[in-house]
Scaffold this active site. Structure first.
Site, short mmCIF file in Angstrom:
data_model
loop_
_atom_site.label_atom_id
_atom_site.label_comp_id
_atom_site.label_asym_id
_atom_site.label_seq_id
_atom_site.Cartn_x
_atom_site.Cartn_y
_atom_site.Cartn_z
N TYR A 115 0.61 -1.20 0.05
CA TYR A 115 0.05 -0.04 -0.01
C TYR A 115 0.76 1.37 0.00
O TYR A 115 2.27 1.22 0.05
CB TYR A 115 -0.99 0.04 1.32
N ARG A 139 -7.60 -20.66 -0.68
CA ARG A 139 -6.43 -20.48 0.51
C ARG A 139 -5.41 -21.50 0.23
O ARG A 139 -5.77 -22.60 0.49
CB ARG A 139 -7.06 -20.44 1.88
N LYS A 184 6.54 -1.67 1.71
CA LYS A 184 5.32 -1.18 2.55
C LYS A 184 4.10 -2.20 2.25
O LYS A 184 3.26 -2.04 1.54
CB LYS A 184 4.97 0.32 1.89
N GLU A 205 12.24 3.17 14.20
CA GLU A 205 11.14 4.32 13.68
C GLU A 205 9.95 4.03 14.58
O GLU A 205 9.81 3.19 15.63
CB GLU A 205 10.95 3.85 12.24
N1 PDD Z 1 3.08 5.42 7.04
N2 PDD Z 1 7.62 4.13 8.84
C1 PDD Z 1 6.54 3.38 8.94
C2 PDD Z 1 6.43 2.27 9.43
C3 PDD Z 1 5.42 3.91 8.33
O1 PDD Z 1 4.05 3.18 8.34
C4 PDD Z 1 5.41 5.14 7.70
C5 PDD Z 1 4.08 6.02 6.81
C6 PDD Z 1 6.52 5.91 7.42
C7 PDD Z 1 6.76 7.34 6.90
O2 PDD Z 1 6.47 7.10 5.71
P1 PDD Z 1 6.21 8.34 4.81
O3 PDD Z 1 6.83 9.63 5.25
O4 PDD Z 1 6.61 7.92 3.35
O5 PDD Z 1 4.58 8.35 4.89
C8 PDD Z 1 7.71 5.22 8.37
C9 PDD Z 1 1.49 5.71 6.56
C10 PDD Z 1 1.57 7.18 6.75
C11 PDD Z 1 0.43 4.57 7.20
O6 PDD Z 1 0.85 3.47 7.34
O7 PDD Z 1 -0.45 5.21 7.29
#
Ligand code: PDD
Length: 296
Positions: free
Chosen positions: A33, A100, A147, A185
């Site tokens: 995503y 599945r 992601k 993070e």
């Molecule tokens: N999340 N680290 C993680 C684990 C994240 O899920 C996100 C962003 C970031 C920051 O990435 P960016 O600056 O590209 O948004 C770092 C989004 C906002 C979410 O899952 O809703």
């Protein structure tokens, strides 16, 4: 106004949009995503998000089910139909619906494409909200740079922090009470400190963190402002003695971190460097830098 989403080739009200119980994202979190911020009806750093989407898809041996140009047209239309001035685009691609079984289905199985949008208040020059953070052992898998929709460890970490009266977690590489432990993070944000020497520090890009698009923009802004920055690991101990700290993400840009595990960072208020970077981030958008009407 009724929210409208795009699901598998159709515009639907958000309430009507339904996916199959066999969808592999539902069964296995087999999907990726993106969350792209929308500022004055335009996408923020869309090129960075598309590049990351391509990397995430490649990591899962998946392909975008349509051209980037076609995706861009849909994304624009979504923002128009939902009349989003400020907010975000949510985009998800899954490996589709199949009986599945852990192995991948026939490549002819159509992937599921979902686009939704959300309204958010216009960002202010000074961050509206700030965080009191708790360190939590990072239980995620080894490819946090993709992601994917597999976010259970992130959800557990956030809920654990909320249950303990904090605003969120910092995911750390081991014992959350040991000052030598490296900070990775946040649950959905990148983590930053400003050292006593005024150096901006954030974890280097690696499979242990998501390379944030906001993170990339902040590093560029820091360089433009001649604020020294270092992409290197930092420990809980270093964060506790930092002058300032903040989180960054597409949904909240820069969000000051005022305390860690109950200890104030700096004097426990929004620091001058965080404030300057946030102001510069919003000013950059006001100038139209990093904005585009579509995704390509
Ligand atoms: N999340 N680290 C993680 C684990 C994240 O899920 C996100 C962003 C970031 C920051 O990435 P960016 O600056 O590209 O948004 C770092 C989004 C906002 C979410 O899952 O809703």
């Amino acid at each position: 106004m009724t929210a409208v989403s795009w699901l598998d080739g159709r515009w639907l009200t958000h309430r009507q949009a339904r996916v199959s119980v066999d969808d592999r994202a539902f069964l296995f979190a087999d999907g990726v995503y993106e969350v792209v911020s929308v500022y004055r009806g335009q996408f923020v750093d869309a090129d960075l998000h598309l590049a990351r989407l391509r990397r995430s898809l490649a990591g899962l041996s998946m392909r975008l089910p349509l051209s980037q140009a076609a995706l861009s047209v849909l994304a624009r239309e979504l923002i128009r139909r939902n009349a989003i001035a400020h907010g975000m685009l949510y985009l998800q691609v899954t490996r589709g619906a199949a009986p599945r079984w852990h192995g991948f289905p026939d490549p002819a199985v159509k992937s599921t494409l979902l686009l939704t949008a959300k309204h958010l208040p216009a960002p202010s020059a000074i961050p509206r909200r700030s965080d009191h953070i708790k360190t939590t052992n990072d239980l995620r898998w080894g490819r946090c740079d993709w992601k994917t929709t597999g976010l259970l460890a992130n959800c557990l970490a956030l809920q654990g922090a909320l249950d303990d009266g904090f605003d969120g977690p910092w995911l750390v590489a081991g014992d959350p009470d040991d000052k030598q432990t490296v900070v990775r993070e946040g649950a959905s944000s990148n983590a930053w400190i400003i050292t006593q020497d005024g150096v901006l520090v954030t974890h280097p890009e690696s499979p242990q963190i998501l390379g944030g698009c906001t993170r990339a923009a902040i590093l560029q802004i820091a360089s433009d402002l001649q604020i020294q920055s270092e992409e290197r690991t930092f420990t809980i101990g270093e964060a506790l003695t930092a002058r300032e700290a903040f989180n960054s993400s597409s949904s909240s840009y820069l969000r000051p971190v005022l305390s860690l595990n109950g200890t104030a960072i700096g004097n426990g208020t929004i620091g001058p460097v965080t404030r300057r970077l946030h102001e510069a981030f919003v000013a950059r958008l006001e100038r139209g830098v990093g904005l585009s009407a579509g995704l390509v």
